[in-house]
Design an enzyme around this catalytic site. Sequence first.
Site, short mmCIF file in Angstrom:
data_model
loop_
_atom_site.label_atom_id
_atom_site.label_comp_id
_atom_site.label_asym_id
_atom_site.label_seq_id
_atom_site.Cartn_x
_atom_site.Cartn_y
_atom_site.Cartn_z
NE ARG A 182 -3.50 -2.31 2.80
CZ ARG A 182 -3.17 -3.46 3.38
NH1 ARG A 182 -1.95 -3.62 3.89
NH2 ARG A 182 -4.04 -4.45 3.47
CE LYS A 206 -6.10 -1.06 5.07
NZ LYS A 206 -7.42 -1.34 4.46
CG HIS A 277 -5.28 0.54 -3.75
ND1 HIS A 277 -4.62 0.35 -2.55
CD2 HIS A 277 -6.31 -0.34 -3.74
CE1 HIS A 277 -5.22 -0.59 -1.86
NE2 HIS A 277 -6.25 -1.03 -2.55
NE ARG A 280 -3.16 -3.59 -1.51
CZ ARG A 280 -2.57 -4.36 -0.61
NH1 ARG A 280 -1.25 -4.45 -0.60
NH2 ARG A 280 -3.27 -5.05 0.26
CG HIS A 303 -5.76 -8.91 1.01
ND1 HIS A 303 -5.89 -9.39 -0.28
CD2 HIS A 303 -5.68 -7.55 0.89
CE1 HIS A 303 -5.89 -8.37 -1.13
NE2 HIS A 303 -5.77 -7.26 -0.44
CE1 TYR A 312 -6.46 -7.06 -6.88
CE2 TYR A 312 -6.28 -8.27 -4.84
CZ TYR A 312 -6.29 -7.08 -5.52
OH TYR A 312 -6.12 -5.90 -4.84
#
Length: 331
Positions: A182, A206, A277, A280, A303, A312
């Site tokens: 990110r 995150k 992004h 990404r 994730h 994806y």
Amino acid sequence: MPSPTPGSPNRVNVRRVRSALSPAVAKVVDAYERHLELERGLSAHTVRAYLGDVLSLMAHAYGLPDGEGEQRGEQRLDAIGLPVLRAWLAAQRADGAERSTLARRAASIRTFTAWAHRREHLRVDPGVRLVAPRRHRTLPTVLRQDHAADLMAASESGAAERDAVALRDHAVLELLYATGIRVSELCGLDLDDVDHDRRVLRVLGKGSKERTVPFGEPAERAVRDWLADGRPELAGGDSGRALLLGARGGRLHPGTARRIVHQALEAVPAAPDMGPHGLRHSAATHLLEGGADLRSVQELLGHATLATTQLYTHVTVERLKAIHDRTHPRS
């Protein structure tokens, strides 16, 4: 859709609403903020978003749509039941909120009511019965592999002049595409986070979760060139241990990284416009197209759930279908 207007349920002055809460309710909001920051370790941006949703709900529930500090009746947390939650979402929908926004805010409020119920601030959890409109799943825009190659080639050509900013921009593009990290993770990298011998990054993602992400030889060359000939020219008193720097020597800002990506893509004919992004998304899609398994891509991207990564697979299937339609004689 009409845009939100001041005083609407889609836009409240959170500072004024917060100051208008009764001491008891304000104490609950303060405790929830500490829970998000300290127990869940969420970023400041995410905490603001969660609190904004809660305060928007309270402004609606307690008759403070304008956030002017005017209390209407007693403020009780138990007054926020399922009918209030539904009316709050309906008001936002009428004011122009998109389905995806409603789904996100409903999930945010369910998180709050579940926490409040666990802490015995609510006798029952009304959020468990709150249903928001399902968001429309849209597939992300990604680069074709030849577009990605052209992007990196153009960036490398610009960096050949050894200009400090051009060397930095090339390192930014190579790292974003090579790792799929990110933009906030990229800008947060320090010098010690790069293991040049093993060609891996230590990334803080995150929820303050750390992961190790590999990168290839082109990105390694770009980073080494930046460190040798670019960073020393831009470094100053505010640089600290930041890997990537802005033009004035401070840590690279995410907004600058986004501008770098948008401007670089302008040099690639027929490539879609996108930000970090998008790179990404492209990295994840190209990994799957190259044979990577879903679990590995999930770990690389950081994730929390496999369901996010599975998006994806839909991208790659759609691309395969498009190729089939263009090339198969009986498509």
